[in-house]
Design a protein around this motif. Sequence first.
Motif, PDB file in Angstrom:
ATOM      1  N   THR A 204       0.832  -1.208   0.000  1.00  0.00           N
ATOM      2  CA  THR A 204       0.000   0.000   0.000  1.00  0.00           C
ATOM      3  C   THR A 204       0.866   1.259   0.000  1.00  0.00           C
TER       4      THR A 204
ATOM      5  N   ASN B 290      -6.707   0.355   0.907  1.00  0.00           N
ATOM      6  CA  ASN B 290      -6.212  -0.984   0.581  1.00  0.00           C
ATOM      7  C   ASN B 290      -7.337  -1.814  -0.033  1.00  0.00           C
TER       8      ASN B 290
ATOM      9  N   GLU C 155      -3.286  -1.886  -6.771  1.00  0.00           N
ATOM     10  CA  GLU C 155      -2.798  -2.772  -5.717  1.00  0.00           C
ATOM     11  C   GLU C 155      -3.607  -4.063  -5.705  1.00  0.00           C
TER      12      GLU C 155
END
Length: 431
Positions: free
Chosen positions: A102, A124, A148
């Motif tokens: 992150t 996240n 991510e």
Amino acid sequence: MSIDKLYDIFRNHPVVTTDSRDCPEGSVFFALKGDTFDGNAYALSALEKGCSYAVIDDARYNTHERTILVDDVLTTLQQLARHHRRTLALPIVGVTGTNGKTTTKELIAAVLSRRYRVHYTQGNFNNHIGVPKTLLQLTSQHEMAVVEMGANHPGEIRTLVNIAEPDSGIITNVGMAHLEGFGSFEGVKRTKGELYDFLRQREGSVVFLNHDNQHLVPMAEGLRTVCYGTKAHPSLTVEGQVIGCAPYLSFRWHAGEGEWHEVHTHLIGAYNIDNMLAAACIGRYYGVAESDISTALGDYVPTNNRSQLTHTATNHLVVDAYNANPTSMAAAIDNFRMMEVPHKMAIIGQMGELGEVSRKEHQRVVKMLEEANLEEVWLVGDLWQGIDHHFRHFSDVEQVKAEIQRQSPTDRYILIKGSNTNRLYQLPAFL
């Protein structure tokens, strides 16, 4: 309904929601199901609150002209996101790893934003729902994306890369985390390596590789790599060195044979140099000026209880209370040990999902804490029971709060390290 037809609807209503409590006017509601809820039951409510359409997969709720019945809502959401990604056809950097993903993602986005209009994963939200929602937030105004990807079971990264279809990628590191899901450290490596597996099949792809990492280098064999690291090597595109941690990380870096650049960061922890160098390496690959890279890295301020130093009226707190596994725990304790500050104390939460190695890894943490020579250590959580140690032990964060109010520690530098489930993030308000 076909994805093409659904995409036509999405282009006219380009806001997606999966929460019936959050229904922006003109949005499309996707009725996801979970262990304790069924979004189908809220489809009509979502329409009444402002959604233009509701995508469902239970025919019993197909009672409105603006409900769209599909075989599986989650699969449809993912397919729509991939279709949108392919339509926009912009470069996507995929980010995964055991620790630091992150922070690294945010640093990459900060650097790339110096030259491009960048969209990146918020917080996240890096799972099978968060990744498609991130992709569906892309617009024609964006020039790049940083996505991510997280996992705690085999095959999950494979699912995510097949949705996002990144053109380049980085595995920050591989460590011992979620072992109950992965089965072993080798299982962690195989799952994180699914990003590499995808990029091997994607023409023109590139991997950004920490050349210092003994696990990642062999995993990346056969891939086109752009390397960074702290140990001088001819293959490095970016090299860096820690200058100091008093208490914030300062480092210097250079690209190729170029001049050194010195950066003073707002991050706690020498281990963050890997994240910084990764962002610098990716920035150079995509043509960001070196001066802009240094400015972006120096200006970045962490959030969400990651590598933060905060000052209260009575103490100085190193807060890293979002994630805890053996790798991140070792890095946090080692960095705290090296900090040249007085009156050091640590409040350490237990580590979950370690399976049969849990006792061994908790005992290892105790040994590191003993060697750190801190003035005081408090351990939080039931998993510390049965571990050989002489530190104070608390069953939960409520007991810690009570002891803080009784003892009122002052003029301390306090490391607060634990997973989100330990709820240690609540402690700064009491210190």
